[in-house]
Design a protein around this motif. Structure first.
Motif, PDB file in Angstrom:
ATOM      1  N   VAL A   1     -11.733 -11.006   2.491  1.00  0.00           N
ATOM      2  CA  VAL A   1     -10.298 -11.061   2.197  1.00  0.00           C
ATOM      3  C   VAL A   1      -9.760  -9.672   1.881  1.00  0.00           C
ATOM      4  N   GLY A   2     -10.523  -8.902   1.110  1.00  0.00           N
ATOM      5  CA  GLY A   2     -10.082  -7.547   0.781  1.00  0.00           C
ATOM      6  C   GLY A   2      -9.968  -6.657   2.000  1.00  0.00           C
ATOM      7  N   GLY A   3     -10.904  -6.818   2.947  1.00  0.00           N
ATOM      8  CA  GLY A   3     -10.855  -5.998   4.153  1.00  0.00           C
ATOM      9  C   GLY A   3      -9.681  -6.344   5.046  1.00  0.00           C
TER      10      GLY A   3
ATOM     11  N   SER B   1      -3.601  -3.666  -4.646  1.00  0.00           N
ATOM     12  CA  SER B   1      -4.499  -2.507  -4.640  1.00  0.00           C
ATOM     13  C   SER B   1      -4.211  -1.589  -3.458  1.00  0.00           C
ATOM     14  N   ALA B   2      -4.048  -2.166  -2.259  1.00  0.00           N
ATOM     15  CA  ALA B   2      -3.788  -1.362  -1.069  1.00  0.00           C
ATOM     16  C   ALA B   2      -2.398  -0.740  -1.093  1.00  0.00           C
TER      17      ALA B   2
ATOM     18  N   ASP C   1      -8.750  -1.064  -1.629  1.00  0.00           N
ATOM     19  CA  ASP C   1      -8.464   0.308  -2.049  1.00  0.00           C
ATOM     20  C   ASP C   1      -9.276   1.306  -1.239  1.00  0.00           C
ATOM     21  N   PHE C   2     -10.508   0.959  -0.910  1.00  0.00           N
ATOM     22  CA  PHE C   2     -11.336   1.840  -0.090  1.00  0.00           C
ATOM     23  C   PHE C   2     -10.707   2.048   1.284  1.00  0.00           C
ATOM     24  N   LEU C   3     -10.224   0.970   1.895  1.00  0.00           N
ATOM     25  CA  LEU C   3      -9.558   1.095   3.193  1.00  0.00           C
ATOM     26  C   LEU C   3      -8.309   1.960   3.103  1.00  0.00           C
TER      27      LEU C   3
ATOM     28  N   GLY D   1      -5.633   8.693   2.311  1.00  0.00           N
ATOM     29  CA  GLY D   1      -6.020   9.672   1.304  1.00  0.00           C
ATOM     30  C   GLY D   1      -5.926   9.094  -0.097  1.00  0.00           C
ATOM     31  N   ILE D   2      -6.274   9.925  -1.078  1.00  0.00           N
ATOM     32  CA  ILE D   2      -6.350   9.448  -2.456  1.00  0.00           C
ATOM     33  C   ILE D   2      -5.198   9.958  -3.308  1.00  0.00           C
ATOM     34  N   ASP D   3      -4.189  10.554  -2.687  1.00  0.00           N
ATOM     35  CA  ASP D   3      -3.034  11.002  -3.473  1.00  0.00           C
ATOM     36  C   ASP D   3      -2.308   9.805  -4.076  1.00  0.00           C
TER      37      ASP D   3
END
Length: 226
Positions: A26-28, A168-169, A205-207, A213-215
């Protein structure tokens, strides 16, 4: 599909592991959908500025833009008529479904909410990404639940996972996604729901971090002393 007692018991013994796997799924998928939605909104904002800069140079262009706005408003109205559950932020609809008061058609909400949000922002309306992202993620969770023929209880877990993944995304905020989905959506706490929700949130969040990026989403500088 009928399930015998033995398979049900075996599944119950490894239920937490199953939920972790479903949380990743689901997260992906939910994170990917919300990531695409977020990118579309960013492009809509940029295109709107370009259109306004172009249109302001001539009264004829301004009139043409107003005609386009009318057409876009008509399209959004048709989308709301097609699926009334896309109106508003989407969080009340999700909460209503969690308590069994509403029933959303995930296969209608997903495309209608996506297109409606893009058109509204392109038209210059004020639009936040929090509510739509949560609803989109939750509908992904519901779609996966229906596709795998899960029960109502497990479907609520996956709705919560999708809501967490969406938030999260949308904001690079996995912890906020976990806290919001547990407190506001699921309104209950257990080890099972915590594991699945954390898995979904971190996956989304990883995707998002990998692609964008992580900004941080909100960036500002304090240039004077308070």
């Amino acid at each position: 599909m009928r399930k015998d007692t033995t398979s049900t018991i075996k599944r119950a013994e490894r239920f937490q592991i199953i939920l972790i796997g479903e949380g990743i799924l689901v997260g992906g998928i939910g994170g990917l959908v919300v990531l695409l939605y977020r990118m579309c909104l960013e492009y809509a904002g940029k295109w709107l500025n370009m259109i306004l800069e172009y249109a302001r140079q001539s009264p004829i262009r301004i009139a043409a833009w107003f005609l386009i706005l009318i057409a876009m408003a008509w399209l959004v109205g048709k989308l709301v008529n097609y699926e009334p559950m896309i109106s508003g932020s989407g969080i009340p609809q999700l909460e209503g479904e969690m308590v069994g008061k509403l029933e959303q058609k995930w296969w209608k909400v997903l495309p209608a909410k996506f297109a409606g949000g893009f058109l509204c922002l392109l038209g210059g309306l004020a639009l936040g990404r929090e509510g739509p992202s949560i609803q989109l993620g939750a509908m992904v969770g519901k779609g996966i639940s229906r596709g795998m023929d899960r029960g109502k209880t497990e479907e609520r877990f996956l709705l919560t996972c999708g809501a967490s993944a969406g938030l999260s995304a949308a904001f690079h905020a996995p912890l906020a996604g976990v806290m919001f989905s547990l407190e506001e959506v699921h309104k209950n706490f257990s080890v099972s729901v915590l594991l699945s929700v954390m898995t979904a949130s971190l996956t989304a969040d990883f995707l998002s971090s990998t692609v964008l990026g992580i900004d941080s989403v909100f960036q500002f500088d304090i240039v004077k002393a308070l």
